[in-house]
Enzyme design. Structure first.
Site, PDB file in Angstrom:
ATOM      1  CG  ASP A 297      13.456  23.924   8.331  1.00 38.73           C
ATOM      2  OD1 ASP A 297      12.859  24.560   7.853  1.00 38.73           O
ATOM      3  OD2 ASP A 297      15.320  24.106   9.243  1.00 38.73           O
TER       4      ASP A 297
HETATM    5  C1  BGC Z   1      14.272  27.625   6.950  1.00 37.29           C
HETATM    6  C2  BGC Z   1      13.972  28.040   8.516  1.00 37.29           C
HETATM    7  C3  BGC Z   1      12.472  28.519   8.038  1.00 37.29           C
HETATM    8  C4  BGC Z   1      12.162  28.005   6.834  1.00 37.29           C
HETATM    9  C5  BGC Z   1      10.127  28.545   6.606  1.00 37.29           C
HETATM   10  C6  BGC Z   1      14.074  26.748   6.157  1.00 37.29           C
HETATM   11  O1  BGC Z   1      14.351  26.946   5.066  1.00 37.29           O
HETATM   12  O2  BGC Z   1      15.673  26.331   7.523  1.00 37.29           O
HETATM   13  O3  BGC Z   1      14.631  28.132   9.398  1.00 37.29           O
HETATM   14  O4  BGC Z   1      11.386  29.003   9.074  1.00 37.29           O
HETATM   15  O5  BGC Z   1      12.688  27.798   5.507  1.00 37.29           O
HETATM   16  O6  BGC Z   1      11.051  29.278   6.095  1.00 37.29           O
END
Ligand code: BGC
Length: 763
Positions: A297
């Site tokens: 993530d």
């Molecule tokens: C979120 C993810 C997301 C990623 C990219 C993160 O902060 O938890 O779910 O896909 O950002 O935007």
């Protein structure tokens, strides 16, 4: 340099040209074998740096012609990395032109010309925004959910993007957590079905088709169990819950062929998910034989230092790669640390090879080596984005997502003529809030408002008064969580009250602004934000004929409304067609059929509250004159609305529940469903089981089947469910799936309180 690049490109082009993809080819074993051969040859000629480059993902904040100066040096470094072949993927780049420009650098300016894979958060549509996932889940309709994902994929692919960070299959039992809007609610059985429908919709039969994109199951695992519903908070999860509640939707989408997984910010047994070998290597890659790749993530590799699990960024890179995180989203840990870690023997190069292979595999499957620009056709982009058919489908699913919570004295559907209708609430005229959160590519103001939807019904007189805003005017809710985000100004009340006084029916559109749920949007008060509750009560004093239309991205504790307001319609955040869908439901042109995918509590103190809880040693039940049982002194144990709940403008009855053991472990359950009302309608018939006695404590009931049935007035249909070992077993505390003999109760009905019951014995 140039020569090597050309050799590389020639080699890739040659081996790829033969594999013009067809649906059959992408799934066939010879197709896979050819891909594996290509990966082998490619890995052989890649340097360690290039392999690690594949594992590096950057967000796209630079212009195709060079870094955007705002981000200064950091941006310049990233730009250089891209040119050196040290970037394997980018996120947040949108538009065929932009994607093409960056892809061109990767393909034409790096030594081997390996194309980038472009990821984006397409959570409920790209430009044509549909209902938020929680709303869509309330349709319980896998066909439309799949269709929505299919359309989103086509639009996304037309914008140059090949990969969405969806579906989120995190189960959550806590409506304080803002990200419940992004998932399928509280139930693993429903969650698994919805996750699979979404993956099938995004990925289709042929990943290389310009209409499909790779999906990503996230956040692996346990993220939805953040303590006290506070996003990014720690997670404390029992083994039984992990195996039986959290993992099943992930396993289901893995079996359905999802090509990527994203790990999570949280810990599991105090090991960050990103550095968790058990989750990523043992469960996902070994036991489930997942051969796609895992992306971290955002910044979650670096965050292991904040967790106090990694000493520094170097250590974080080591822990993450060893644990099976293949791609580094925005930590820059792999690109800066892994070469040294391999060279000094800390990390085995085989791990790098494995990660790079996985990433290349998905790129090959997407057809990016055949034609890296296959998703970059600007004319296509213009023709496909916002297609009428996407809008039509968005309306269909929006209607099906609406849940009728209450309808006393058949206040709904509204009469179509000679009514004086008052519409109150800022959300009634809002054209942006219905888009909800996670709609990065959408344009503000593109939703049909409730007012616009209602205006299409010309037989009544319609008047509007705002009453009050939801958000304070200077609120920065879109970007930061601030305590003072809600409106406190009540100066518009008088106008709203005066209007209500002279109207036959009052439609109040109240709830959360679209950006009050989503990532980092946790709330401790899950009521109507700001002064809306006060407004509702004031209007109620002068006119009791209120239809409350809720706009929200999480279950709300609207206990007062549920006791006093005669009609309540749960309309979530429904996307571009929001107002049309709501108007059609209010006027009865669509008879509501949605069912709640998540329990609505009476108060925050009841949370976590969910239907498939275990029985305690002291369940006894309400109304008994005893003290020492599991209950509250000041609140009932019952929720406001249970999981699976939802009304229709007609009514349904369930009779003649019959159970037949077809074969040792195949149980047939039959039930008659009758439309006992005056209108045609659709019902989601639900089947729950209870394993009466087992080697571990089992939930009081568990959803194990559902069927949508459409009935004319007075019509009866017999519906059948099959229960097999797949539904009747559970995971032991060592993660072994077991089916134990014994007595099972079956419950069938229109929600998780279904009372029609029968038992059977499993041999
Ligand atoms: C979120 C993810 C997301 C990623 C990219 C993160 O902060 O938890 O779910 O896909 O950002 O935007």
């Amino acid at each position: 340099m140039k020569k090597i690049f050309l050799i590389g490109l020639f080699f890739i082009g040659l081996s790829c040209k033969k594999s013009i993809n067809t649906a059959k080819q992408t799934s066939g074993s010879s197709f896979q074998l050819r891909i594996e051969n290509k990966i082998d040859s490619l890995i052989d000629i890649m340097t360690l740096e290039e392999k690690i480059g594949q594992m590096n993902q950057y967000t796209g904040f630079w212009d195709a012609t060079g870094p955007i100066p705002i981000k200064g040096d950091q941006s310049a470094t990233k730009y250089k990395d891209l040119k050196k072949g040290l970037v394997g993927s980018m996120l947040n780049v949108q538009g065929a032109k932009q994607v093409r420009a960056l892809q061109k650098i990767a393909v034409e300016e790096t030594r081997l010309g390996i194309p980038l894979i472009f990821g984006f958060d397409v959570i409920h549509g790209y430009k044509t925004i549909g209902p938020i996932p929680l709303a869509e889940s309330a349709s319980w309709d896998m066909e439309v959910i799949k269709k929505a994902a299919q359309n989103a994929a086509e639009e996304t692919a037309a914008a140059g993007i090949n990969w969405t960070f969806a579906p989120m299959v995190d189960i959550s039992r806590d409506p304080r957590w803002g990200r419940v809007m992004e998932g399928a609610g509280e139930d693993p059985y429903l969650g698994a079905k919805i996750g699979v429908a979404r993956v099938e919709g995004f990925q289709g039969e042929d990943l290389a088709s310009p209409k499909t994109i790779a999906a990503c199951a996230k956040h692996f695992a346990g993220y939805g169990f953040a303590e006290s519903g506070r996003d990014y908070n720690t997670v404390d999860l029992g083994t039984s819950t992990l195996y039986n509640i959290i993992l099943p939707p992930f396993k289901a989408v893995s079996q359905a062929g999802v090509r990527t997984f994203m790990n999570a910010f949280n810990v599991l047994n105090n090991i960050p998910a990103t550095g968790n070998t058990f989750l990523q290597r043992e469960v996902l890659k070994k036991e489930w034989r997942f051969n796609g790749f895992v992306v971290s993530d955002w910044g979650s590799i670096a965050e292991m230092e904040n967790h106090g699990y990694a000493q520094n960024i170097k250590h974080a890179a080591e822990l993450a790669v060893k644990a099976g995180s293949d791609m580094d989203m925005e930590s820059s840990a792999y690109v800066t640390e892994l070469v040294n870690l391999v060279n000094n023997g800390t990390v085995d190069e085989k791990l790098i090879d494995d990660a790079a292979r996985r990433i290349l595999r998905v790129k090959f499957e997407l057809g990016l080596f055949d034609d890296p620009y296959r998703y970059c056709n600007e004319e296509n982009e213009r023709n496909i984005i916002g297609k009428k058919e996407f809008y039509d489908d968005a309306l269909d699913i929006a209607k099906k997502s609406i849940v009728l919570l209450k309808n006393e004295n058949n206040l709904l559907p509204l009469k179509k003529e000679n009514q004086k209708i008052a519409v109150i609430g800022a959300l009634a005229q809002d054209k942006t809030s219905p888009l909800g959160n996670w709609r990065i590519a959408a344009d503000n103001g593109t939703a049909i408002s409730v007012l616009e939807g209602l205006k299409q019904y010309k037989g009544n007189t319609l008047k509007y008064a705002k009453g009050a805003d939801v958000l304070a005017p200077d609120s920065k809710v879109a970007f930061v969580s601030e305590l003072k985000i809600n409106e406190t100004d009540t100066s518009g009340f008088a106008e709203a009250i005066a209007l209500a006084k002279t109207s036959d029916v009052v439609i109040m559109v109240l709830g959360e602004h679209g950006l009050q749920t989503g990532e980092a949007r946790s709330r401790t008060h899950i009521d109507l934000p700001g002064v809306q509750q006060e407004l509702l009560e004031m209007v109620y004093k002068v006119n009791k004929n209120i239809v409350l239309v809720l706009n929200n991205g999480r279950p709300l504790a609207i206990t007062w409304a549920s006791e006093n307001i005669p009609a309540i319609v749960e309309a979530w955040q429904l996307g571009v067609q929001s107002g049309n869908a709501i108007a059609q439901v209010l006027y009865g042109d669509y008879n509501p059929s949605g069912k709640l995918p998540m329990t609505f509590p009476k108060s925050v103190g009841q949370i976590p509250i969910y239907y498939n809880h275990n029985s305690t040693g002291r369940p006894y039940g309400e109304g008994n004159d005893v003290v020492f049982w599991s209950h509250y002194m000041d609140e009932s144990n019952k929720p406001l609305y249970p999981f699976g709940y939802g009304l229709s403008y007609t009514s349904f009855s369930y009779k003649n529940l019959k159970i037949k053991v077809v074969e040792g472990r195949e149980i047939q359950v039959m039930v008659d469903v009758t439309n006992t009302g005056k209108l045609k309608g659709k019902e989601v018939a639900q089947l729950y089981i209870q394993d009466k006695y087992a080697s571990v404590v089992r939930p009081v009931r568990e959803l194990k089947g559902f069927k949508m049935v459409e009935l004319e007035p007075k019509e009866t249909k017999t519906i059948m469910f099959m229960l097999t070992e797949k539904e009747l077993g559970f995971y032991s505390n060592t993660g072994k799936y077991i089916v134990e003999p014994g007595t099972f109760n079956v419950f069938v009905g229109g929600n998780s309180w279904a009372s029609l019951t029968h038992a059977f014995n499993l041999k």
